[in-house]
Design a protein around this motif. Structure first.
Motif, PDB file in Angstrom:
ATOM      1  N   GLY A   1       0.817  -1.209   0.000  1.00 46.84           N
ATOM      2  CA  GLY A   1       0.000   0.000   0.000  1.00 46.84           C
ATOM      3  C   GLY A   1       0.849   1.256   0.000  1.00 46.84           C
ATOM      4  O   GLY A   1       2.070   1.207  -0.233  1.00 46.84           O
TER       5      GLY A   1
ATOM      6  N   PRO B   1      -4.302   3.141  -4.145  1.00 47.96           N
ATOM      7  CA  PRO B   1      -3.416   4.268  -4.479  1.00 47.96           C
ATOM      8  C   PRO B   1      -2.224   3.878  -5.339  1.00 47.96           C
ATOM      9  O   PRO B   1      -1.768   4.661  -6.178  1.00 47.96           O
ATOM     10  CB  PRO B   1      -2.960   4.765  -3.101  1.00 47.96           C
ATOM     11  CG  PRO B   1      -4.004   4.314  -2.145  1.00 47.96           C
ATOM     12  CD  PRO B   1      -4.527   3.021  -2.685  1.00 47.96           C
TER      13      PRO B   1
ATOM     14  N   GLY C   1       2.202  -1.871   4.664  1.00 48.43           N
ATOM     15  CA  GLY C   1       1.881  -0.449   4.523  1.00 48.43           C
ATOM     16  C   GLY C   1       0.505  -0.220   3.933  1.00 48.43           C
ATOM     17  O   GLY C   1       0.307   0.675   3.118  1.00 48.43           O
ATOM     18  N   ILE C   2      -0.448  -1.052   4.356  1.00 47.15           N
ATOM     19  CA  ILE C   2      -1.852  -0.929   3.913  1.00 47.15           C
ATOM     20  C   ILE C   2      -2.687  -0.643   5.162  1.00 47.15           C
ATOM     21  O   ILE C   2      -2.603  -1.389   6.154  1.00 47.15           O
ATOM     22  CB  ILE C   2      -2.334  -2.228   3.226  1.00 47.15           C
ATOM     23  CG1 ILE C   2      -1.560  -2.445   1.922  1.00 47.15           C
ATOM     24  CG2 ILE C   2      -3.839  -2.175   2.965  1.00 47.15           C
ATOM     25  CD1 ILE C   2      -1.909  -3.731   1.186  1.00 47.15           C
TER      26      ILE C   2
ATOM     27  N   GLY D   1      -5.969  -0.701   5.654  1.00 50.92           N
ATOM     28  CA  GLY D   1      -7.112  -1.588   5.919  1.00 50.92           C
ATOM     29  C   GLY D   1      -8.438  -0.865   5.778  1.00 50.92           C
ATOM     30  O   GLY D   1      -9.383  -1.149   6.521  1.00 50.92           O
ATOM     31  N   ALA D   2      -8.517   0.041   4.813  1.00 50.76           N
ATOM     32  CA  ALA D   2      -9.784   0.725   4.525  1.00 50.76           C
ATOM     33  C   ALA D   2     -10.816  -0.320   4.096  1.00 50.76           C
ATOM     34  O   ALA D   2     -10.456  -1.338   3.498  1.00 50.76           O
ATOM     35  CB  ALA D   2      -9.571   1.735   3.394  1.00 50.76           C
TER      36      ALA D   2
ATOM     37  N   HIS E   1     -10.646  -1.790   0.709  1.00 51.72           N
ATOM     38  CA  HIS E   1      -9.572  -2.753   0.470  1.00 51.72           C
ATOM     39  C   HIS E   1      -9.942  -4.094   1.104  1.00 51.72           C
ATOM     40  O   HIS E   1      -9.832  -5.141   0.464  1.00 51.72           O
ATOM     41  CB  HIS E   1      -8.250  -2.236   1.042  1.00 51.72           C
ATOM     42  CG  HIS E   1      -7.100  -3.143   0.731  1.00 51.72           C
ATOM     43  ND1 HIS E   1      -6.470  -3.138  -0.489  1.00 51.72           N
ATOM     44  CD2 HIS E   1      -6.528  -4.132   1.453  1.00 51.72           C
ATOM     45  CE1 HIS E   1      -5.537  -4.082  -0.495  1.00 51.72           C
ATOM     46  NE2 HIS E   1      -5.555  -4.703   0.676  1.00 51.72           N
TER      47      HIS E   1
ATOM     48  N   ASN F   1       2.592  -2.728   9.684  1.00 55.54           N
ATOM     49  CA  ASN F   1       2.193  -1.327   9.602  1.00 55.54           C
ATOM     50  C   ASN F   1       2.820  -0.574  10.772  1.00 55.54           C
ATOM     51  O   ASN F   1       2.890  -1.102  11.886  1.00 55.54           O
ATOM     52  CB  ASN F   1       0.656  -1.225   9.653  1.00 55.54           C
ATOM     53  CG  ASN F   1       0.155   0.107   9.151  1.00 55.54           C
ATOM     54  OD1 ASN F   1       0.530   1.160   9.674  1.00 55.54           O
ATOM     55  ND2 ASN F   1      -0.688   0.074   8.133  1.00 55.54           N
TER      56      ASN F   1
ATOM     57  N   ASP G   1       1.591   1.969  12.186  1.00 52.35           N
ATOM     58  CA  ASP G   1       0.546   2.526  13.050  1.00 52.35           C
ATOM     59  C   ASP G   1      -0.166   1.395  13.806  1.00 52.35           C
ATOM     60  O   ASP G   1      -0.887   0.602  13.192  1.00 52.35           O
ATOM     61  CB  ASP G   1      -0.454   3.298  12.172  1.00 52.35           C
ATOM     62  CG  ASP G   1      -1.625   3.824  12.958  1.00 52.35           C
ATOM     63  OD1 ASP G   1      -1.629   3.687  14.203  1.00 52.35           O
ATOM     64  OD2 ASP G   1      -2.543   4.386  12.322  1.00 52.35           O
TER      65      ASP G   1
HETATM   66  C1  FAD Z   1     -15.681   3.920  -4.235  1.00 51.34           C
HETATM   67  C2  FAD Z   1     -14.315   3.576  -3.726  1.00 51.34           C
HETATM   68  C3  FAD Z   1     -13.738   2.385  -4.122  1.00 51.34           C
HETATM   69  C4  FAD Z   1     -12.471   2.039  -3.641  1.00 51.34           C
HETATM   70  N1  FAD Z   1     -11.913   0.848  -4.029  1.00 51.34           N
HETATM   71  C5  FAD Z   1     -10.743   0.456  -3.486  1.00 51.34           C
HETATM   72  C6  FAD Z   1     -10.162  -0.808  -3.809  1.00 51.34           C
HETATM   73  O1  FAD Z   1     -10.687  -1.581  -4.609  1.00 51.34           O
HETATM   74  N2  FAD Z   1      -8.995  -1.141  -3.221  1.00 51.34           N
HETATM   75  C7  FAD Z   1      -8.358  -0.335  -2.327  1.00 51.34           C
HETATM   76  O2  FAD Z   1      -7.284  -0.716  -1.819  1.00 51.34           O
HETATM   77  N3  FAD Z   1      -8.865   0.878  -2.027  1.00 51.34           N
HETATM   78  C8  FAD Z   1     -10.023   1.300  -2.587  1.00 51.34           C
HETATM   79  N4  FAD Z   1     -10.516   2.526  -2.303  1.00 51.34           N
HETATM   80  C9  FAD Z   1      -9.648   3.460  -1.541  1.00 51.34           C
HETATM   81  C10 FAD Z   1      -9.680   3.206  -0.050  1.00 51.34           C
HETATM   82  O3  FAD Z   1     -10.741   3.971   0.522  1.00 51.34           O
HETATM   83  C11 FAD Z   1      -8.365   3.682   0.598  1.00 51.34           C
HETATM   84  O4  FAD Z   1      -8.103   5.025   0.270  1.00 51.34           O
HETATM   85  C12 FAD Z   1      -7.155   2.845   0.178  1.00 51.34           C
HETATM   86  O5  FAD Z   1      -7.426   1.467   0.340  1.00 51.34           O
HETATM   87  C13 FAD Z   1      -5.960   3.227   1.041  1.00 51.34           C
HETATM   88  O6  FAD Z   1      -4.829   2.565   0.554  1.00 51.34           O
HETATM   89  P1  FAD Z   1      -3.583   2.314   1.516  1.00 51.34           P
HETATM   90  O7  FAD Z   1      -4.029   1.546   2.705  1.00 51.34           O
HETATM   91  O8  FAD Z   1      -2.500   1.746   0.677  1.00 51.34           O
HETATM   92  O9  FAD Z   1      -3.147   3.811   1.896  1.00 51.34           O
HETATM   93  P2  FAD Z   1      -3.296   4.624   3.256  1.00 51.34           P
HETATM   94  O10 FAD Z   1      -4.692   4.607   3.745  1.00 51.34           O
HETATM   95  O11 FAD Z   1      -2.631   5.920   3.010  1.00 51.34           O
HETATM   96  O12 FAD Z   1      -2.445   3.771   4.294  1.00 51.34           O
HETATM   97  C14 FAD Z   1      -1.057   3.632   4.242  1.00 51.34           C
HETATM   98  C15 FAD Z   1      -0.675   2.831   5.479  1.00 51.34           C
HETATM   99  O13 FAD Z   1       0.711   2.593   5.451  1.00 51.34           O
HETATM  100  C16 FAD Z   1       1.226   2.718   6.759  1.00 51.34           C
HETATM  101  N5  FAD Z   1       2.646   3.020   6.623  1.00 51.34           N
HETATM  102  C17 FAD Z   1       3.231   4.185   6.235  1.00 51.34           C
HETATM  103  N6  FAD Z   1       4.554   4.049   6.176  1.00 51.34           N
HETATM  104  C18 FAD Z   1       4.826   2.761   6.527  1.00 51.34           C
HETATM  105  C19 FAD Z   1       6.029   2.006   6.657  1.00 51.34           C
HETATM  106  N7  FAD Z   1       7.230   2.541   6.382  1.00 51.34           N
HETATM  107  N8  FAD Z   1       5.934   0.714   7.051  1.00 51.34           N
HETATM  108  C20 FAD Z   1       4.728   0.143   7.320  1.00 51.34           C
HETATM  109  N9  FAD Z   1       3.567   0.820   7.232  1.00 51.34           N
HETATM  110  C21 FAD Z   1       3.618   2.103   6.828  1.00 51.34           C
HETATM  111  C22 FAD Z   1       0.397   3.815   7.384  1.00 51.34           C
HETATM  112  O14 FAD Z   1       0.414   3.712   8.806  1.00 51.34           O
HETATM  113  C23 FAD Z   1      -0.972   3.559   6.796  1.00 51.34           C
HETATM  114  O15 FAD Z   1      -1.745   2.709   7.639  1.00 51.34           O
HETATM  115  C24 FAD Z   1     -11.772   2.902  -2.768  1.00 51.34           C
HETATM  116  C25 FAD Z   1     -12.371   4.104  -2.373  1.00 51.34           C
HETATM  117  C26 FAD Z   1     -13.621   4.441  -2.850  1.00 51.34           C
HETATM  118  C27 FAD Z   1     -14.233   5.711  -2.401  1.00 51.34           C
END
Ligand code: FAD
Length: 319
Positions: free
Chosen positions: A209, A237, A266-267, A269-270, A273, A287, A289
């Motif tokens: 992530g 993203p 680094g995901i 867990g929205a 996802h 993660n 956090d």
């Molecule tokens: C209609 C709609 C559909 C969507 N469909 C999808 C989908 O199919 N799939 C999907 O994934 N999302 C989808 N989303 C987006 C979803 O809401 C989230 O924005 C997305 O899942 C966030 O991705 P992320 O966890 O990678 O990023 P973030 O939420 O930014 O999380 C990043 C994480 O990484 C951690 N982190 C940072 N640095 C480090 C490090 N060095 N080591 C370890 N951990 C670290 C942080 O603590 C944080 O928890 C959708 C949104 C909408 C509105």
């Protein structure tokens, strides 16, 4: 309710039954037991005899075999499912909420004049059939109370696949599909992303992530996936940034995956996802956090920096 029978139509592609077929059987067998009816399974086209053997799982009472064509065809499926429904007269018709299922399910429901509820994540019985769906981007669960007969498509990855062997009766079902009504044909298959993999079929997934920060850092994840013989997937993203192709996206607007192991780096867990990976057998999250929601569903969690954890894992697995 009518007599409580359930008819589930399984799915195959290029000679193989799709995993959702066994999930349909699990969902259908629980439902038929709750409704006090039988579970009928329909196999339409392809290697019908081989498929019938494979779907002969515990809980299945009758397997209807329709020897029509090799691959999925909208017109054939719509005609045969309608004819089967009229012959079996089930209370509930179950189909997969897949590309194919969504292609013919509305046509069948329209022809039969029965309601269709799509994308079920749970089914229960309470005076009638209650279909649970997710709405508002998977943030809210909605229970839809239905009248029967009803058609329902089920989301893949929500039911454990039926595994135990059964002793169902296998019956050929003859249907007269009018050739003039078959207006679509399968002309071939084009793999999504030449040479790329289908993460929906992967057994071991290393997923990444926004915590990966930069596109170049993906190399680290690729290296770990190589060491583990795993498949790389990602949160949205990463795909929106163009760092990985769309077919690697896990989630509500990506793919549903059901691997044995899902490693999430680094995901956050929205919910969007989680909708795509909560069916994994074992979830391991890394993660920084400690309050990241991914830890609520992880079987094992490491509160730590992926840039420290991943190189260590690579070293251990390579040695
Ligand atoms: C209609 C709609 C559909 C969507 N469909 C999808 C989908 O199919 N799939 C999907 O994934 N999302 C989808 N989303 C987006 C979803 O809401 C989230 O924005 C997305 O899942 C966030 O991705 P992320 O966890 O990678 O990023 P973030 O939420 O930014 O999380 C990043 C994480 O990484 C951690 N982190 C940072 N640095 C480090 C490090 N060095 N080591 C370890 N951990 C670290 C942080 O603590 C944080 O928890 C959708 C949104 C909408 C509105």
């Amino acid at each position: 309710m009518s007599d409580g029978d359930v008819l589930a139509v399984v799915e195959h592609r290029r000679g193989s039954l799709r995993p959702v077929s066994y999930e349909l059987i699990a969902a259908g067998s629980d439902l038929a037991a709750d409704l006090g009816g039988d579970l009928h399974v329909a196999v339409i086209g392809g290697d019908v005899e081989g498929f019938a053997e494979r779907v002969n799982r515990a809980g299945v009472d009758t397997i209807h075999v329709v020897d029509e064509g090799e691959e999925f065809n909208h017109d054939v499926y719509a005609a045969t499912t309608t004819a089967l429904f009229e012959a079996v007269e089930p209370s509930v018709l179950l189909m997969p909420n897949s590309v194919n299922g969504l292609d013919y399910a509305p046509a069948v429901a329209t022809r039969l004049s029965v309601p269709l509820v799509s994308d079920a994540v749970d089914l229960s019985v309470d005076n009638g059939l209650v279909v649970t769906r997710e709405t508002y981007g998977s943030k809210v669960e909605t229970d839809v109370e239905t009248t029967t007969p009803v058609a329902v498509t089920i989301r893949g990855g929500e039911w454990p696949p039926a595994e135990d062997p059964g002793d169902a009766a296998v019956e050929p079902f003859d249907v007269d599909v009018d050739e003039a009504s078959v207006r679509s044909t399968v002309r071939g298959f084009e793999e999504v992303g030449a040479g790329d993999v289908d993460i929906g079929e992967a057994e071991f997934i290393v997923s990444v992530g926004r915590g990966i920060e930069e596109e170049e850092n993906l190399e680290l994840i690729e290296e770990l996936a190589d060491a583990l013989d795993a498949t790389v997937a990602a949160s949205r993203p990463i795909v929106d940034n163009g760092w990985l192709p769309k077919n690697r996206q896990v989630g509500q607007s990506g793919k549903v995956v059901t691997p044995t192991v899902y490693l999430a780096f680094g995901i956050s867990g929205a919910v969007q996802h989680v909708a795509g990976m909560k069916g994994a057998e074992t979830i391991i999250a890394v993660n920084t956090d400690p309050d990241a929601p991914i830890f609520d569903i992880a079987d094992y969690g490491v509160v730590g920096d992926l840039f420290e954890v991943v190189p260590e894992l690579i070293e251990r697995f390579e040695s």
